[in-house]
Design a protein around this motif. Structure first.
Motif, PDB file in Angstrom:
ATOM      1  N   ALA A   1       0.854  -1.188   0.000  1.00 57.05           N
ATOM      2  CA  ALA A   1       0.000   0.000   0.000  1.00 57.05           C
ATOM      3  C   ALA A   1       0.888   1.236   0.000  1.00 57.05           C
ATOM      4  O   ALA A   1       1.838   1.331   0.774  1.00 57.05           O
ATOM      5  CB  ALA A   1      -0.917  -0.007   1.216  1.00 57.05           C
ATOM      6  N   GLY A   2       0.596   2.177  -0.886  1.00 57.29           N
ATOM      7  CA  GLY A   2       1.458   3.345  -0.983  1.00 57.29           C
ATOM      8  C   GLY A   2       0.720   4.539  -1.524  1.00 57.29           C
ATOM      9  O   GLY A   2      -0.514   4.579  -1.538  1.00 57.29           O
ATOM     10  N   THR A   3       1.459   5.503  -1.963  1.00 58.81           N
ATOM     11  CA  THR A   3       0.889   6.731  -2.509  1.00 58.81           C
ATOM     12  C   THR A   3       1.258   6.821  -3.993  1.00 58.81           C
ATOM     13  O   THR A   3       1.418   5.808  -4.651  1.00 58.81           O
ATOM     14  CB  THR A   3       1.425   7.943  -1.733  1.00 58.81           C
ATOM     15  N   GLU A   4       1.389   8.025  -4.512  1.00 60.13           N
ATOM     16  CA  GLU A   4       1.790   8.188  -5.898  1.00 60.13           C
ATOM     17  C   GLU A   4       3.199   7.624  -6.090  1.00 60.13           C
ATOM     18  O   GLU A   4       4.094   7.877  -5.292  1.00 60.13           O
ATOM     19  CB  GLU A   4       1.767   9.666  -6.278  1.00 60.13           C
ATOM     20  N   PRO A   5       3.412   6.852  -7.158  1.00 62.13           N
ATOM     21  CA  PRO A   5       4.743   6.256  -7.346  1.00 62.13           C
ATOM     22  C   PRO A   5       5.793   7.296  -7.704  1.00 62.13           C
ATOM     23  O   PRO A   5       5.508   8.311  -8.342  1.00 62.13           O
ATOM     24  CB  PRO A   5       4.517   5.280  -8.508  1.00 62.13           C
ATOM     25  N   THR A   6       6.999   7.056  -7.257  1.00 63.42           N
ATOM     26  CA  THR A   6       8.148   7.830  -7.708  1.00 63.42           C
ATOM     27  C   THR A   6       8.939   6.972  -8.689  1.00 63.42           C
ATOM     28  O   THR A   6       9.106   5.775  -8.478  1.00 63.42           O
ATOM     29  CB  THR A   6       9.041   8.245  -6.532  1.00 63.42           C
ATOM     30  N   TRP A   7       9.410   7.603  -9.760  1.00 62.80           N
ATOM     31  CA  TRP A   7      10.110   6.883 -10.823  1.00 62.80           C
ATOM     32  C   TRP A   7      11.552   7.384 -10.886  1.00 62.80           C
ATOM     33  O   TRP A   7      11.823   8.464 -11.376  1.00 62.80           O
ATOM     34  CB  TRP A   7       9.411   7.107 -12.166  1.00 62.80           C
ATOM     35  N   HIS A   8      12.459   6.570 -10.359  1.00 62.87           N
ATOM     36  CA  HIS A   8      13.871   6.942 -10.350  1.00 62.87           C
ATOM     37  C   HIS A   8      14.548   6.463 -11.630  1.00 62.87           C
ATOM     38  O   HIS A   8      14.310   5.337 -12.090  1.00 62.87           O
ATOM     39  CB  HIS A   8      14.582   6.331  -9.142  1.00 62.87           C
ATOM     40  N   PRO A   9      15.412   7.273 -12.229  1.00 65.13           N
ATOM     41  CA  PRO A   9      16.139   6.816 -13.411  1.00 65.13           C
ATOM     42  C   PRO A   9      17.101   5.686 -13.075  1.00 65.13           C
ATOM     43  O   PRO A   9      17.672   5.638 -11.982  1.00 65.13           O
ATOM     44  CB  PRO A   9      16.892   8.076 -13.869  1.00 65.13           C
ATOM     45  N   ALA A  10      17.247   4.782 -14.016  1.00 67.51           N
ATOM     46  CA  ALA A  10      18.136   3.630 -13.842  1.00 67.51           C
ATOM     47  C   ALA A  10      19.353   3.802 -14.736  1.00 67.51           C
ATOM     48  O   ALA A  10      19.238   4.247 -15.884  1.00 67.51           O
ATOM     49  CB  ALA A  10      17.406   2.336 -14.182  1.00 67.51           C
ATOM     50  N   ALA A  11      20.510   3.443 -14.212  1.00 64.93           N
ATOM     51  CA  ALA A  11      21.753   3.528 -14.982  1.00 64.93           C
ATOM     52  C   ALA A  11      22.418   2.161 -15.011  1.00 64.93           C
ATOM     53  O   ALA A  11      22.280   1.363 -14.084  1.00 64.93           O
ATOM     54  CB  ALA A  11      22.694   4.551 -14.360  1.00 64.93           C
ATOM     55  N   ARG A  12      23.129   1.907 -16.093  1.00 67.88           N
ATOM     56  CA  ARG A  12      23.897   0.671 -16.224  1.00 67.88           C
ATOM     57  C   ARG A  12      25.368   1.022 -16.177  1.00 67.88           C
ATOM     58  O   ARG A  12      25.817   1.912 -16.916  1.00 67.88           O
ATOM     59  CB  ARG A  12      23.556  -0.013 -17.553  1.00 67.88           C
ATOM     60  N   PRO A  13      26.151   0.374 -15.287  1.00 69.47           N
ATOM     61  CA  PRO A  13      27.594   0.656 -15.266  1.00 69.47           C
ATOM     62  C   PRO A  13      28.199   0.521 -16.658  1.00 69.47           C
ATOM     63  O   PRO A  13      27.842  -0.385 -17.427  1.00 69.47           O
ATOM     64  CB  PRO A  13      28.141  -0.404 -14.301  1.00 69.47           C
ATOM     65  N   THR A  14      29.102   1.417 -16.979  1.00 65.58           N
ATOM     66  CA  THR A  14      29.609   1.481 -18.347  1.00 65.58           C
ATOM     67  C   THR A  14      30.294   0.194 -18.793  1.00 65.58           C
ATOM     68  O   THR A  14      30.297  -0.124 -19.983  1.00 65.58           O
ATOM     69  CB  THR A  14      30.600   2.654 -18.483  1.00 65.58           C
ATOM     70  N   SER A  15      30.878  -0.551 -17.863  1.00 67.35           N
ATOM     71  CA  SER A  15      31.570  -1.788 -18.251  1.00 67.35           C
ATOM     72  C   SER A  15      30.625  -2.964 -18.453  1.00 67.35           C
ATOM     73  O   SER A  15      31.044  -4.021 -18.938  1.00 67.35           O
ATOM     74  CB  SER A  15      32.616  -2.149 -17.194  1.00 67.35           C
ATOM     75  N   VAL A  16      29.352  -2.814 -18.089  1.00 63.26           N
ATOM     76  CA  VAL A  16      28.383  -3.898 -18.227  1.00 63.26           C
ATOM     77  C   VAL A  16      27.855  -3.919 -19.656  1.00 63.26           C
ATOM     78  O   VAL A  16      27.342  -2.926 -20.164  1.00 63.26           O
ATOM     79  CB  VAL A  16      27.223  -3.727 -17.230  1.00 63.26           C
ATOM     80  N   THR A  17      28.004  -5.054 -20.317  1.00 64.88           N
ATOM     81  CA  THR A  17      27.530  -5.235 -21.689  1.00 64.88           C
ATOM     82  C   THR A  17      26.402  -6.260 -21.720  1.00 64.88           C
ATOM     83  O   THR A  17      26.096  -6.910 -20.708  1.00 64.88           O
ATOM     84  CB  THR A  17      28.676  -5.729 -22.578  1.00 64.88           C
ATOM     85  N   ASP A  18      25.792  -6.426 -22.886  1.00 65.95           N
ATOM     86  CA  ASP A  18      24.783  -7.474 -23.029  1.00 65.95           C
ATOM     87  C   ASP A  18      25.378  -8.850 -22.735  1.00 65.95           C
ATOM     88  O   ASP A  18      24.710  -9.715 -22.166  1.00 65.95           O
ATOM     89  CB  ASP A  18      24.197  -7.453 -24.439  1.00 65.95           C
ATOM     90  N   GLU A  19      26.621  -9.061 -23.121  1.00 68.12           N
ATOM     91  CA  GLU A  19      27.263 -10.343 -22.841  1.00 68.12           C
ATOM     92  C   GLU A  19      27.410 -10.547 -21.333  1.00 68.12           C
ATOM     93  O   GLU A  19      27.249 -11.672 -20.836  1.00 68.12           O
ATOM     94  CB  GLU A  19      28.627 -10.414 -23.530  1.00 68.12           C
ATOM     95  N   THR A  20      27.695  -9.487 -20.598  1.00 71.51           N
ATOM     96  CA  THR A  20      27.739  -9.582 -19.140  1.00 71.51           C
ATOM     97  C   THR A  20      26.406 -10.082 -18.604  1.00 71.51           C
ATOM     98  O   THR A  20      26.355 -10.982 -17.755  1.00 71.51           O
ATOM     99  CB  THR A  20      28.044  -8.208 -18.521  1.00 71.51           C
ATOM    100  N   LEU A  21      25.322  -9.502 -19.088  1.00 74.94           N
ATOM    101  CA  LEU A  21      23.994  -9.876 -18.589  1.00 74.94           C
ATOM    102  C   LEU A  21      23.628 -11.299 -18.992  1.00 74.94           C
ATOM    103  O   LEU A  21      22.912 -11.986 -18.254  1.00 74.94           O
ATOM    104  CB  LEU A  21      22.954  -8.890 -19.115  1.00 74.94           C
ATOM    105  N   ARG A  22      24.105 -11.735 -20.157  1.00 71.68           N
ATOM    106  CA  ARG A  22      23.820 -13.108 -20.582  1.00 71.68           C
ATOM    107  C   ARG A  22      24.548 -14.132 -19.729  1.00 71.68           C
ATOM    108  O   ARG A  22      24.060 -15.246 -19.521  1.00 71.68           O
ATOM    109  CB  ARG A  22      24.211 -13.294 -22.051  1.00 71.68           C
ATOM    110  N   THR A  23      25.737 -13.788 -19.235  1.00 72.97           N
ATOM    111  CA  THR A  23      26.598 -14.788 -18.598  1.00 72.97           C
ATOM    112  C   THR A  23      26.642 -14.684 -17.072  1.00 72.97           C
ATOM    113  O   THR A  23      27.217 -15.562 -16.435  1.00 72.97           O
ATOM    114  CB  THR A  23      28.029 -14.662 -19.141  1.00 72.97           C
ATOM    115  N   ARG A  24      26.080 -13.635 -16.480  1.00 76.87           N
ATOM    116  CA  ARG A  24      26.203 -13.510 -15.034  1.00 76.87           C
ATOM    117  C   ARG A  24      25.432 -14.633 -14.341  1.00 76.87           C
ATOM    118  O   ARG A  24      24.320 -14.969 -14.716  1.00 76.87           O
ATOM    119  CB  ARG A  24      25.709 -12.144 -14.554  1.00 76.87           C
TER     120      ARG A  24
END
Length: 448
Positions: free
Chosen positions: A257-280
């Motif tokens: 239960a909450g109030t109006e949502p807050t939307w925080h921007p998301a960042a990806r560390p510069t060294s993280v690539t799609d291959e990183t996400l596939r293999t982690r």
């Protein structure tokens, strides 16, 4: 903002204390994942163009490889139980046609659940829900904080997969609004059909370049009725203790239960690539005894600390020649804290010799529901981002969700009850060969 009645607040404080207590839960053996409850023909998320490639986002975040039996996925989960489900609210500019969808991670298919509103904002909103039964069956009264951590990890996985781009994440959206936007059944209707899905977080993926639209992304969807309900399946609770399952569902509904949502921007560390996400992947404890290089440890700690502005603080317990408890600003305390962390982490002795351990801390014993929800979701989110960064830097890692009587503030000489360990992430550098894990203490449970 409404305040909880004292009786409800007291029950929440008691549940939090119980989850942090040494009381051993009643559990049942590992149970397989239930059948996907949303019927109809599934669509492949790949489509003809669009600013949001949902095929890529879902493959890099939530999809279960066909040869893994569903247990190995890009996102970490306590006990490899993966209780998080995703509902896609798709507007213009995506690889799927506009509409509501339920995502099946095993088949990597999106099942249509109704049309989109005429004023649907460009892009997609991913609403993340949890089903509690399997986690309660495995962890008992300790399950509900782990479900929050799992949802935070899933939100991070989706956000990382969607980046780079103007991705926004809400960890405080009202559960009823999330449920209405996703077109999910009401509580009484769930009971007549299948196991309830409890909404906890959302990730917004705009498909436009430049400033994102000012309209809130959920409001256009909440007015639509649900046009596709889950397939009828008796909610047997998967043999979870009935009282603890009902309590976990009640607590998560109350916390959402909450109030109006807050939307925080998301960042990806510069060294993280799609291959990183596939293999982690989370490393086994036997592969986590080699200390990471100090500069790499500092970089991952800074990532965890900066992932969420509304999250708990992070420290690192380092071993080696100069053991100590480190913050992003420097040394907090000298001495080796890892054996104490191992004692607090449900008897997982391997933590005492891990290369390093990051811990999120805060969430007082008498914290209000917004802080309890936010601390756990944000800790899971930050650990998910930090784990991806660690993988990109060549480090091994493993999240640690179970923490018992882990009053970090009291251990450092502060007043007890105000500064508890909420989540952890073990880190290790590469080694020529894995070191054997220490044998468990007799009578001690070892749970991830």
């Amino acid at each position: 903002m409404t305040h909880a009645p004292p009786a409800v607040s007291g029950l929440l404080s008691h549940a939090l204390a119980d989850a942090r207590s040494p009381r051993v839960p009643r559990t049942v053996p590992y149970l397989p994942e239930r059948a996907f409850p949303w019927g109809g023909p599934g669509l492949h998320p790949a489509g003809a163009g669009g600013g949001v490639d949902l095929d890529r986002v879902l493959r890099l975040s939530l999809a279960a490889p066909r040869n893994s039996g569903g247990r190995l996925r890009p996102v970490a989960s306590a006990g490899a139980l993966h209780p998080v489900r995703a509902h896609l609210l798709v507007g213009p500019g995506c690889s799927l046609p506009p509409g509501r969808y339920a995502y099946d991670p095993r088949a990597h298919r999106a099942h249509p659940r109704g049309r989109a509103p005429a004023d649907a904002p460009p892009g997609a909103v991913v609403v993340l829900t949890v089903t509690a039964a399997r986690t309660v069956a495995h962890y008992g009264h300790r399950a509900w904080p782990l479900l929050l951590l799992d949802a935070g990890h899933a939100a991070a996985a989706v956000a990382l997969a969607a980046a780079p781009g103007d991705v926004r994440v809400s960890l405080d959206a009202n559960g009823e609004e999330l449920s209405a936007a996703a077109g999910l059944p009401r509580a009484a209707e769930w009971k007549r059909r299948t196991e309830p899905e409890l909404p906890l977080a959302a990730v917004w993926l705009p498909s436009v370049q430049g400033p994102i639209p000012s309209t809130a992304p959920l409001s256009a969807w909440t007015a639509l009725p649900s046009t596709a309900d889950p397939l009828p399946q008796p909610d047997t609770g998967n043999n979870a203790p009935p009282r603890e399952l009902a309590a976990a569902r009640h607590l998560l509904t109350y916390l959402a239960a909450g109030t109006e949502p807050t939307w925080h921007p998301a960042a990806r560390p510069t060294s993280v690539t799609d291959e990183t996400l596939r293999t982690r992947r989370s490393a086994p404890p036997s592969d986590l005894a080699h200390p990471p290089a100090p500069d790499l440890l500092a970089r991952v700690l800074a990532t965890a600390e900066g992932a969420r502005p509304d999250g708990p603080a992070w420290v690192a317990a380092a071993g080696g020649d100069a053991p100590g408890l480190l913050t992003a600003a420097g040394l907090l305390a000298s001495g080796d804290a890892r054996p104490t962390l191992a004692h607090w982490a449900a008897g997982q002795r391997w933590i005492g010799t891990a290369g390093a351990v990051l811990v999120a801390h805060g969430c007082p014993a008498d914290a209000p529901r917004s802080l309890i929800r936010g601390s756990h979701l944000a800790a899971g989110y930050a650990a998910g981002v930090a784990q991806a960064h660690a993988t990109a830097l060549g480090l091994r890692s493993r999240p640690i969700g179970s923490w018992l009587q882990a009053d970090l503030g009291a251990a450092l000489g502060d007043a007890p009850g105000h500064d508890w360990v909420v989540h952890g992430l073990a880190l290790a550098g590469p080694a020529d060969s894995p070191l054997p894990a220490p044998p468990p203490l007799p009578g001690k449970e070892e749970r991830p």
